[in-house]
Design an enzyme around this catalytic site. Structure first.
Site, PDB file in Angstrom:
ATOM      1  N   LYS A   1       0.827  -1.208   0.000  1.00  0.00           N
ATOM      2  CA  LYS A   1       0.000   0.000   0.000  1.00  0.00           C
ATOM      3  C   LYS A   1       0.863   1.262   0.000  1.00  0.00           C
ATOM      4  CE  LYS A   1      -4.112  -1.990   1.937  1.00  0.00           C
ATOM      5  NZ  LYS A   1      -5.359  -1.785   2.630  1.00  0.00           N
ATOM      6  N   ARG A   2       2.039   1.160   0.570  1.00  0.00           N
ATOM      7  CA  ARG A   2       2.890   2.347   0.673  1.00  0.00           C
ATOM      8  C   ARG A   2       3.721   2.602  -0.580  1.00  0.00           C
ATOM      9  NH1 ARG A   2       1.983   0.338   5.201  1.00  0.00           N
ATOM     10  NH2 ARG A   2       3.357  -1.406   4.737  1.00  0.00           N
TER      11      ARG A   2
END
Ligand code: GLU
Length: 531
Positions: free
Chosen positions: A287-288
């Site tokens: 997600k990052r």
């Protein structure tokens, strides 16, 4: 097993399975915005179901209330809707967060009263037991194991014999603890040293010894099931025939297989999808990564209602849902032909779970953009004209005609990957240049330039100001004057657009129109060749 025997086996299995309706589900947990890997899981489930005339369900797995993030459920529904992946049953069917279908509710927190009886069934059959160890006691044991050199202490078929549970305590003590309100959980009783085997549609045979599995918690004292119990019970009750999910759930599958066996239920077929990998192939696309690598990893923009954290999405980046979906489909699958451009309906036709790859799929943002470009080029002209007009209205506050839009699209389509490129590529279509590229001015603008442009303006007077006529008159001017293109072309571009980048300047001039072009030439001459 020889190939032919395997084929016969597969055939027989399909034959036997064929009376079971194909029903699949996407079962995300609302712990934040849905990652593009999650959308791919939903997509493969959808394609699989639709290809076989089956049902696609959306179930929300929110039993872990500590990880619940407000807005995440709506995000999941919106993201699937944007992609055109529409569930037949479940959350969002029939309106915003409606919960609709023959097996409603489809949100596990709303199904809480259902699960206890199944835990009781396992208790009664000796496949589960009460455990009374408090979180503090478990923590202390883990700490001790760690200092003794074992960082991965597990509650399992060996350690459970020295813990505080229904297997070690006398029956009346168990009843007393339960009656006294002592905190407890219900754990699965893993068989000791047994091989659990199942056939995964993508990974083939998977075999795990139960010595490597722990006695997972199935139900907590407050009556809330954990993921494992709720997932298996719901897949059974919702008559799920195939479980298609990410590879990260593969380690949970042997426990699920055992639970089906303990309950005496028909087990669904499993297919565990390959991971999405970072562009460099180093590890899972997380997600990052989006922020770090400069591309979206989510379908839509997201704002966390509580923390105000944000994340950017493909929709807002200008992707068409069809381009995004086409790109996602190819992350882990291909049809085995040269065709790469598919609509969602065409994907349904072409999809086969048996062609899904085992190896992780490396994500490539340039390739993603290429998919969108192909979809942009295949857009119907009428639709594209409307999208362009809306874009220009939003960006410049100008209402252009359909004719203008069609011509502008024809001029700029070759270089565009998104509608926003078509709109944003040429602000000079809508405003007079307020500056001129200094390097070009220095290199190309001479004391003659003003006069050349003046002569051209005069020649163009006699034309209808269409691209072809403008170009023909320009060429005639070069031939007559003996000047090369390089002496006049860049100067003309500079005067009209302020820049030397762009498509045919004559096409641009036709769009801008005679009056405005003449005013621009006058402005350039006044600024660059002051009298
Ligand atoms: N709730 C799980 C998730 O968040 C679902 C896993 C499964 O499909 O069984 O992905």
């Amino acid at each position: 097993m020889g190939v032919s025997r395997r084929r016969i086996f597969a055939y027989l299995k399909n034959f036997i399975m064929s009376d079971r309706r194909v029903r699949v589900r996407f079962a995300p947990s609302p712990t934040g915005p849905l990652h593009m890997g999650g959308v791919r899981t939903a997509l493969y489930n959808y394609l699989f179901a639709k290809k076989l005339g089956g049902d696609f369900l959306l179930r929300i797995e929110d039993t872990d209330q500590a990880r619940f993030v407000p807005g995440a459920e709506q995000y999941i529904v919106d993201a699937l809707a944007w992609c055109g992946i529409s569930p037949d049953e479940g959350i969002g069917v029939g309106g915003r967060l409606a919960d609709h279908g023959p097996h409603a509710p489809y949100r596990q927190s709303d199904r809480k009263p259902i699960y206890r009886q199944y835990a009781d069934q396992l208790l009664a059959a000796g496949h589960a037991y009460f455990a009374f160890d408090t979180p503090e006691e478990l923590e202390a044991i883990r700490e001790r194991a760690k200092s003794a050199g074992n960082p991965n202490w597990q509650y399992n078929s060996i350690t459970r014999t020295s813990m505080k549970n229904g297997l070690t305590l006398p029956e009346d003590e168990v009843s007393r603890l339960l009656a006294s309100g002592h905190p407890y959980v219900i754990r699965v009783k893993m068989p000791r040293n047994e091989e659990v085997k199942f056939e995964d549609r993508i990974r083939s045979w998977v075999s795990v010894n139960t010595l490597n599995l722990d006695d997972k918690v199935l139900l907590k004292g407050d009556g809330m099931p954990t993921y494992h119990l709720a997932n298996v019970v719901d897949d059974h009750l919702m008559e799920i025939s195939h479980v298609i999910r990410g590879e990260e759930w593969l380690p949970s599958a042997p426990l699920h297989v055992l639970l089906y066996r303990f309950f005496g239920w028909e087990q669904p077929e499993f297919a565990h999808l390959p991971l999405l990998l970072r562009p460099d192939g180093n590890g899972k696309l997380s997600k990052r990564d989006g922020d770090r690598l400069g591309f979206p990893v989510f379908p839509l923009n997201w704002v966390n209602e509580e923390t105000h954290e944000t994340a950017s999405g493909y929709r807002e980046r200008g992707f068409y849902p069809s381009g995004f979906v086409n790109m996602l489909a190819f992350l882990g699958w291909n049809p085995g032909t040269n065709q790469e451009i598919f609509t969602l309906d065409e994907l349904v036709e072409a999809f086969s779970i048996d062609k899904v790859h085992r190896a992780g799929a490396r994500f490539d943002f340039e390739k993603a953009t290429w998919f969108n470009q192909q979809h942009l080029r295949q857009r119907s002209p009428e639709v594209l004209v409307e999208e362009y007009r809306a874009g220009v209205q939003a960006e410049y506050g100008i209402a252009v005609s359909e004719d203008f839009a069609a011509k502008a699209i024809a001029l700029f389509l070759d270089r565009a990957e998104f509608v926003s490129d078509l709109v944003g590529a040429a602000p000079y279509l809508f405003a007079r240049p307020d500056a001129y590229e200094p390097q070009t001015v220095a290199k190309k603008w001479t004391s003659e330039s003003g006069s050349h442009l003046g002569q051209l303006v005069a020649l163009w007077e006699a034309t209808d100001y269409r691209e072809e006529s403008l170009e023909a008159a320009f060429k005639a001017f070069l031939a007559d004057s003996g000047l090369g293109f390089g002496a006049v072309g860049p100067v003309l571009r500079l005067a009209i657009a302020g820049t030397t980048q762009g498509p045919s300047i004559f096409g641009v001039m036709e769009l801008i129109g005679r009056l405005e072009c003449e005013a621009r030439v006058a402005q350039a001459v006044a600024q660059l060749s002051p009298a």
